[in-house]
Design a protein around this motif. Sequence first.
Motif, PDB file in Angstrom:
ATOM      1  N   TYR A 101       3.104 -18.187   1.994  1.00 25.06           N
ATOM      2  CA  TYR A 101       4.322 -18.075   1.181  1.00 25.06           C
ATOM      3  C   TYR A 101       5.525 -18.603   1.957  1.00 25.06           C
ATOM      4  O   TYR A 101       6.308 -19.419   1.445  1.00 25.06           O
ATOM      5  N   ILE A 102       5.672 -18.170   3.195  1.00 24.76           N
ATOM      6  CA  ILE A 102       6.797 -18.609   4.013  1.00 24.76           C
ATOM      7  C   ILE A 102       6.753 -20.129   4.193  1.00 24.76           C
ATOM      8  O   ILE A 102       7.796 -20.800   4.121  1.00 24.76           O
ATOM      9  N   ASN A 103       5.578 -20.671   4.400  1.00 26.57           N
ATOM     10  CA  ASN A 103       5.449 -22.116   4.583  1.00 26.57           C
ATOM     11  C   ASN A 103       5.926 -22.879   3.347  1.00 26.57           C
ATOM     12  O   ASN A 103       6.709 -23.828   3.460  1.00 26.57           O
ATOM     13  N   SER A 104       5.483 -22.480   2.171  1.00 27.61           N
ATOM     14  CA  SER A 104       5.916 -23.152   0.935  1.00 27.61           C
ATOM     15  C   SER A 104       7.407 -22.955   0.699  1.00 27.61           C
ATOM     16  O   SER A 104       8.116 -23.890   0.307  1.00 27.61           O
ATOM     17  N   LEU A 105       7.870 -21.748   0.925  1.00 20.34           N
ATOM     18  CA  LEU A 105       9.296 -21.449   0.759  1.00 20.34           C
ATOM     19  C   LEU A 105      10.130 -22.281   1.726  1.00 20.34           C
ATOM     20  O   LEU A 105      11.156 -22.856   1.344  1.00 20.34           O
ATOM     21  N   VAL A 113       2.952  -9.455  -2.616  1.00 16.76           N
ATOM     22  CA  VAL A 113       3.599  -8.290  -3.234  1.00 16.76           C
ATOM     23  C   VAL A 113       2.553  -7.270  -3.685  1.00 16.76           C
ATOM     24  O   VAL A 113       2.682  -6.074  -3.416  1.00 16.76           O
ATOM     25  N   PHE A 114       1.500  -7.728  -4.337  1.00 11.34           N
ATOM     26  CA  PHE A 114       0.468  -6.790  -4.798  1.00 11.34           C
ATOM     27  C   PHE A 114      -0.342  -6.237  -3.630  1.00 11.34           C
ATOM     28  O   PHE A 114      -0.676  -5.053  -3.607  1.00 11.34           O
ATOM     29  N   ALA A 115      -0.644  -7.066  -2.649  1.00 11.40           N
ATOM     30  CA  ALA A 115      -1.409  -6.588  -1.488  1.00 11.40           C
ATOM     31  C   ALA A 115      -0.612  -5.566  -0.679  1.00 11.40           C
ATOM     32  O   ALA A 115      -1.196  -4.647  -0.100  1.00 11.40           O
ATOM     33  N   LEU A 116       0.707  -5.707  -0.640  1.00  9.27           N
ATOM     34  CA  LEU A 116       1.532  -4.693   0.033  1.00  9.27           C
ATOM     35  C   LEU A 116       1.347  -3.319  -0.605  1.00  9.27           C
ATOM     36  O   LEU A 116       1.599  -2.296   0.028  1.00  9.27           O
ATOM     37  N   HIS A 117       0.889  -3.301  -1.849  1.00  8.16           N
ATOM     38  CA  HIS A 117       0.631  -2.049  -2.578  1.00  8.16           C
ATOM     39  C   HIS A 117      -0.870  -1.780  -2.720  1.00  8.16           C
ATOM     40  O   HIS A 117      -1.279  -0.965  -3.547  1.00  8.16           O
ATOM     41  N   GLN A 118      -1.683  -2.500  -1.929  1.00 10.21           N
ATOM     42  CA  GLN A 118      -3.143  -2.385  -1.953  1.00 10.21           C
ATOM     43  C   GLN A 118      -3.710  -2.629  -3.348  1.00 10.21           C
ATOM     44  O   GLN A 118      -4.669  -1.984  -3.773  1.00 10.21           O
ATOM     45  N   ARG A 119      -3.082  -3.580  -4.029  1.00  8.89           N
ATOM     46  CA  ARG A 119      -3.537  -3.909  -5.376  1.00  8.89           C
ATOM     47  C   ARG A 119      -3.926  -5.376  -5.460  1.00  8.89           C
ATOM     48  O   ARG A 119      -3.412  -6.221  -4.740  1.00  8.89           O
ATOM     49  N   VAL A 120      -4.839  -5.635  -6.370  1.00 13.25           N
ATOM     50  CA  VAL A 120      -5.304  -6.989  -6.634  1.00 13.25           C
ATOM     51  C   VAL A 120      -4.265  -7.680  -7.507  1.00 13.25           C
ATOM     52  O   VAL A 120      -3.781  -7.110  -8.483  1.00 13.25           O
ATOM     53  N   ARG A 121      -3.937  -8.911  -7.127  1.00 22.11           N
ATOM     54  CA  ARG A 121      -2.974  -9.679  -7.921  1.00 22.11           C
ATOM     55  C   ARG A 121      -3.559  -9.939  -9.307  1.00 22.11           C
ATOM     56  O   ARG A 121      -4.695 -10.413  -9.438  1.00 22.11           O
ATOM     57  N   PRO A 122      -2.789  -9.645 -10.354  1.00 20.92           N
ATOM     58  CA  PRO A 122      -3.302  -9.898 -11.708  1.00 20.92           C
ATOM     59  C   PRO A 122      -3.289 -11.386 -12.057  1.00 20.92           C
ATOM     60  O   PRO A 122      -2.581 -12.172 -11.439  1.00 20.92           O
ATOM     61  N   GLU A 130      12.935  -3.012  -6.886  1.00 23.36           N
ATOM     62  CA  GLU A 130      12.958  -4.467  -6.711  1.00 23.36           C
ATOM     63  C   GLU A 130      11.700  -5.154  -7.225  1.00 23.36           C
ATOM     64  O   GLU A 130      11.688  -6.365  -7.432  1.00 23.36           O
ATOM     65  N   TRP A 131      10.636  -4.382  -7.464  1.00 25.30           N
ATOM     66  CA  TRP A 131       9.403  -4.956  -7.998  1.00 25.30           C
ATOM     67  C   TRP A 131       9.250  -4.673  -9.487  1.00 25.30           C
ATOM     68  O   TRP A 131       8.221  -4.998 -10.076  1.00 25.30           O
ATOM     69  N   ALA A 134      14.365 -12.116   0.926  1.00 26.04           N
ATOM     70  CA  ALA A 134      14.956 -10.971   1.627  1.00 26.04           C
ATOM     71  C   ALA A 134      14.236  -9.681   1.243  1.00 26.04           C
ATOM     72  O   ALA A 134      13.975  -8.820   2.092  1.00 26.04           O
ATOM     73  N   THR A 135      13.882  -9.559  -0.023  1.00 23.66           N
ATOM     74  CA  THR A 135      13.152  -8.378  -0.496  1.00 23.66           C
ATOM     75  C   THR A 135      11.746  -8.342   0.101  1.00 23.66           C
ATOM     76  O   THR A 135      11.282  -7.296   0.564  1.00 23.66           O
ATOM     77  N   VAL A 136      11.077  -9.480   0.094  1.00 16.00           N
ATOM     78  CA  VAL A 136       9.725  -9.565   0.654  1.00 16.00           C
ATOM     79  C   VAL A 136       9.773  -9.293   2.154  1.00 16.00           C
ATOM     80  O   VAL A 136       8.929  -8.555   2.689  1.00 16.00           O
ATOM     81  N   GLU A 137      10.740  -9.880   2.841  1.00 18.61           N
ATOM     82  CA  GLU A 137      10.832  -9.681   4.290  1.00 18.61           C
ATOM     83  C   GLU A 137      11.003  -8.203   4.631  1.00 18.61           C
ATOM     84  O   GLU A 137      10.324  -7.675   5.516  1.00 18.61           O
ATOM     85  N   ARG A 138      11.879  -7.541   3.910  1.00 14.82           N
ATOM     86  CA  ARG A 138      12.116  -6.107   4.155  1.00 14.82           C
ATOM     87  C   ARG A 138      10.826  -5.302   3.952  1.00 14.82           C
ATOM     88  O   ARG A 138      10.445  -4.493   4.796  1.00 14.82           O
TER      89      ARG A 138
END
Length: 182
Positions: A65-69, A99-108, A126-127, A153-157
């Motif tokens: 993600y950071i690379n593409s961003l 974002v989903f993995a940070l919540h131990q969830r599979v991305r839909p 924020e989500w 900024a939200t993802v980094e935090r």
Amino acid sequence: MRLSLPEFRTRGLPGGTDPWDRYAFVRSQVLLDRLDGTITRLVAEKAALDAPEAHRLVRSELDAYINSLYRSVKSHRDARPAVAHLDAAESVPYLLTVVFALHQRVRPYNKYLLWELEHHPLGAPEWAADVLFPQLRRIVADGDPTTQRALFATVERAARQAGHASVLDSWGADIDLLRPTA
């Protein structure tokens, strides 16, 4: 579709068959399990990420993600908006996986993203669907660097709070380009 038990064990999992299909198990109900709970257990394992798997997934996808961003924001800076837009759009799948993995969830699947955010929220404001989804649409629509930086900024935090500072810090001073400007 008929699958043998060995085929089913790996279906939808990394390294197995069709890892992209994992979300199909997230809201699945096992109606009949003739293997003393084996099928039910396998479906449950596929439906969520355990802590080690989520940690690995965040680390790899956060870097992507950071690379593409980074490429997108750099191209905006260098007055190449068309290229910046493509890199911004490319960053979104990585972002959603993080974002989903940070919540131990599979991305839909994209088809169910808004529904998932509305009916099974990720918790923090924020989500929320009415916050995250408009940001994603704006990024995909035109690669707006201000929106990309705000979302970063939200993802980094969240990533730092979850123990992934080393991935972020590995970018050194280059990461400053991704942060919102004053």
